[in-house]
Design a protein around this motif. Structure first.
Motif, PDB file in Angstrom:
ATOM      1  N   ASN A 244       2.496   4.753   7.112  1.00  0.00           N
ATOM      2  CA  ASN A 244       2.298   3.365   7.561  1.00  0.00           C
ATOM      3  C   ASN A 244       3.607   2.668   7.922  1.00  0.00           C
ATOM      4  O   ASN A 244       3.588   1.534   8.378  1.00  0.00           O
ATOM      5  CB  ASN A 244       1.514   2.553   6.516  1.00  0.00           C
TER       6      ASN A 244
ATOM      7  N   ALA B 148      -1.598  -1.212   7.885  1.00  0.00           N
ATOM      8  CA  ALA B 148      -0.824  -0.522   6.836  1.00  0.00           C
ATOM      9  C   ALA B 148      -1.644   0.074   5.701  1.00  0.00           C
ATOM     10  O   ALA B 148      -1.085   0.432   4.684  1.00  0.00           O
ATOM     11  CB  ALA B 148       0.273  -1.424   6.275  1.00  0.00           C
TER      12      ALA B 148
ATOM     13  N   ARG C  14      -4.016  10.760  -4.958  1.00  0.00           N
ATOM     14  CA  ARG C  14      -3.646  12.110  -5.417  1.00  0.00           C
ATOM     15  C   ARG C  14      -2.142  12.228  -5.603  1.00  0.00           C
ATOM     16  O   ARG C  14      -1.655  13.204  -6.174  1.00  0.00           O
ATOM     17  CB  ARG C  14      -4.155  13.152  -4.422  1.00  0.00           C
TER      18      ARG C  14
ATOM     19  N   GLU D 148      -2.420  10.480   8.403  1.00  0.00           N
ATOM     20  CA  GLU D 148      -3.320   9.453   7.885  1.00  0.00           C
ATOM     21  C   GLU D 148      -3.806   8.611   9.069  1.00  0.00           C
ATOM     22  O   GLU D 148      -3.057   8.405  10.020  1.00  0.00           O
ATOM     23  CB  GLU D 148      -2.586   8.516   6.903  1.00  0.00           C
TER      24      GLU D 148
ATOM     25  N   TYR E 106       0.834  -1.202   0.000  1.00  0.00           N
ATOM     26  CA  TYR E 106       0.000   0.000   0.000  1.00  0.00           C
ATOM     27  C   TYR E 106       0.868   1.251   0.000  1.00  0.00           C
ATOM     28  O   TYR E 106       1.846   1.334   0.745  1.00  0.00           O
ATOM     29  CB  TYR E 106      -0.862  -0.031   1.263  1.00  0.00           C
ATOM     30  N   LEU E 107       0.526   2.210  -0.845  1.00  0.00           N
ATOM     31  CA  LEU E 107       1.272   3.472  -0.805  1.00  0.00           C
ATOM     32  C   LEU E 107       0.472   4.586  -0.137  1.00  0.00           C
ATOM     33  O   LEU E 107       0.948   5.209   0.804  1.00  0.00           O
ATOM     34  CB  LEU E 107       1.697   3.901  -2.210  1.00  0.00           C
ATOM     35  N   GLY E 108      -0.754   4.847  -0.627  1.00  0.00           N
ATOM     36  CA  GLY E 108      -1.538   5.921   0.000  1.00  0.00           C
ATOM     37  C   GLY E 108      -2.456   6.583  -1.002  1.00  0.00           C
ATOM     38  O   GLY E 108      -2.756   6.019  -2.064  1.00  0.00           O
ATOM     39  N   ASP E 109      -2.887   7.771  -0.646  1.00  0.00           N
ATOM     40  CA  ASP E 109      -3.856   8.546  -1.432  1.00  0.00           C
ATOM     41  C   ASP E 109      -3.443   8.639  -2.903  1.00  0.00           C
ATOM     42  O   ASP E 109      -2.306   8.981  -3.218  1.00  0.00           O
ATOM     43  CB  ASP E 109      -3.955   9.945  -0.829  1.00  0.00           C
TER      44      ASP E 109
END
Lengths: 95, 416
Positions: free
Chosen positions: B414, B298, A23, B253, A18-21
């Motif tokens: 994460n 994560a 955008r 986050e 997983y990296l993130g948003d």
């Protein structure tokens, strides 16, 4: 969680990193007059919604493609998956 | 009512009819000097120190559910100060000193137990890193001590010392670290703050901020408008959501962290053990249950429950360290929502809106920080100046480039 890969079908989320948003696809123009401010927001600030969230997942133990996954952060329900390359081109990027 | 041994004996002889509620259930007033949003550990600690140390007379704590229903009731209760960066060593060092005197300060048994936290290493590189950490902590006035295998064997005979892949080659013990009873911390702070006149309003959700001419003059709640000269927000886990109502985007986050507890067993682990090869740590509660945890799930999450894959990897780590765990039955697992900040360090600061203050970004170390967080946030709210031990935890440090990245992994929440 199962991620419905557009090319490979349903895959276990454990195969992904997983990296993130999503955008993060919209990298700012480094030559813009306010590039410093734009890069600060790009690098550090997040909407962090409770609900629908478009996010980048990397199929590390698979075909090594980047995906844009639309997932609900409250229920973990995944409603849409597309290749990040296609999402980027749809936003006007060359690759 | 002050609690004491004498009081316990008197109540025992008179049928326990004299005990009253530990805190009041008041109606909210129209106006306060200071509003603290969030009735968790940090919010209640802030209210306690505002009233006791900074002599603020008009303070209210607003909690959307019941107090302690968030992360202060959903953690693994560890108390420690084993950091390397200067901002962190002084802040957590202060926190540990406050923990050591907490029960006398609150007149409440929070069951603070300095049973020691042992971090294991399994190779030369791990040993060198721990030696450096131990030296750094000692130079900063903390405690850290290297142990060899024989010393560890005496303390923890049940560990797997000869694991073929990850043999235990030694460890590092932080003797002043340990555990505390998390709910009692909440209740102790609530009771102490209440006794000094702080109003604790439960089932009162803040739905927005009233901001006029760039100044926050109070909050909209499910029980109507409540005015306040200053508003401090301490709602870690939900920080992004609430601060968005004031127009802020945060460097945070939200991620879920799971924890687990087994059925009660006979005394097995005298302190806390952390595994050096996998991300796994374990202690034994006073009731006998093994309490343990590992990595974040994560991915962004607001669900207070985790994924089975993380359970699997945590248990694998546990079994390779403590094989006899395989016979214990898992009773419960739970998840807490962490404010994962972009550098792994917290934020205690003013916002750009006059009268609005923010405390959050605690990643997964919020519990041990509770007393210092409360003290530093109270200092900021009361004096408008950052506390000397929290002066680095600024909201604008990301813009200025002064991140406090203990793990050195950059803006990847994460991984912190």
């Amino acid at each position: 969680m199962l991620i419905n890969h557009p090319l490979l079908g349903p895959r276990d989320a454990q195969e992904f990193i997983y990296l993130g948003d999503a955008r993060l696809i919209d990298r700012p123009d480094w030559q813009a007059a306010d590039a410093q401010e734009q890069f600060f927001e790009y690098t550090y600030l997040r909407d962090n919604p409770a609900g629908e969230h478009k996010e980048l997942w990397f199929h590390e133990y698979g075909d090594r493609s980047w995906l844009v996954v639309t997932r609900n952060t409250v229920t973990h329900e995944i409603t849409h998956v597309e290749l990040a390359s296609e999402a980027a081109r749809a936003r006007g990027r060359s690759k | 009512m002050k609690y004491s041994g004498f009081r316990v004996i008197r109540e025992a002889l008179t049928g326990h009819r004299g005990w009253g509620p530990a805190w009041r259930d008041p109606e909210p007033k129209d106006q306060y000097d200071i509003i603290v949003v969030g009735g968790g550990g940090h919010g209640l600690a802030t209210a306690h120190y505002l009233s006791s140390v900074y002599r603020e007379l008009s303070v209210v704590v607003l909690e959307k559910s019941w107090i302690g229903s968030g992360n202060v009731g959903r953690n693994t209760t560890l108390v420690r100060s084993n950091y390397m960066l200067a901002e962190n060593t002084k802040f957590y060092g202060m926190s540990l000193k406050l923990w050591e005197n907490l029960e006398q300060d609150l007149n409440y048994n929070a069951m603070v137990s300095q049973r020691g936290i042992l971090a294991l290493h399994h190779d030369d590189g791990g040993r060198d890193a721990q030696l450096r950490l131990a030296n750094t902590m000692r130079m900063a006035g903390g405690d850290g001590e290297m142990l060899d295998v024989d010393q560890i064997r005496k303390l923890y005979p049940g560990l797997d010392f000869n694991n073929p892949l990850f043999p235990i080659t030694g460890g590092f013990i932080h003797r002043r670290g340990g555990t505390a009873r998390h709910d009692a911390v909440t209740w102790g702070y609530a009771r102490a703050a209440d006794r000094r006149g702080v109003d604790i309003i439960q089932n009162c959700e803040v739905t927005g901020f009233r901001i006029e001419n760039g100044k926050c003059i109070g909050v909209e709640t499910t029980r109507g408008f409540i005015g306040g000269k200053k508003t401090g927000v301490a709602v870690a886990g939900r920080s992004s959501q609430l601060m968005a109502k004031a127009g802020l985007r945060l460097p945070i986050e939200s991620h879920v962290l799971q924890a687990f507890v087994t059925e009660g067993l006979k005394p097995l682990l005298p302190g806390v053990v952390t595994y050096g090869a996998g991300h796994f740590y374990i202690s034994q509660s006073d009731k006998g249950g093994l309490v343990f945890g590992g990595d974040l799930d994560a991915y962004n999450s607001y669900a207070q429950r985790g994924n089975i894959a993380v359970l699997d990897s945590v248990l694998e780590g546990g079994l390779s360290l403590l094989p006899i765990m395989s016979r214990a039955r898992l009773l419960r697992s739970w998840g807490g929502i962490m404010d994962m900040s972009m550098d792994g360090s917290p934020i205690i600061d003013k916002t750009h809106i006059d009268g609005l203050y923010f405390n959050g970004g605690w990643c997964y170390g919020g519990f041990k920080a509770t007393p210092a967080s409360g003290m530093c946030f109270a200092h900021l709210l009361s004096t408008d100046q950052p506390h000397e031990n929290a002066a680095g935890f600024r909201l604008d440090r990301f813009r200025r480039g002064y991140v406090i990245d203990e793990n050195g992994v950059g803006p990847t929440p994460n991984l912190h």
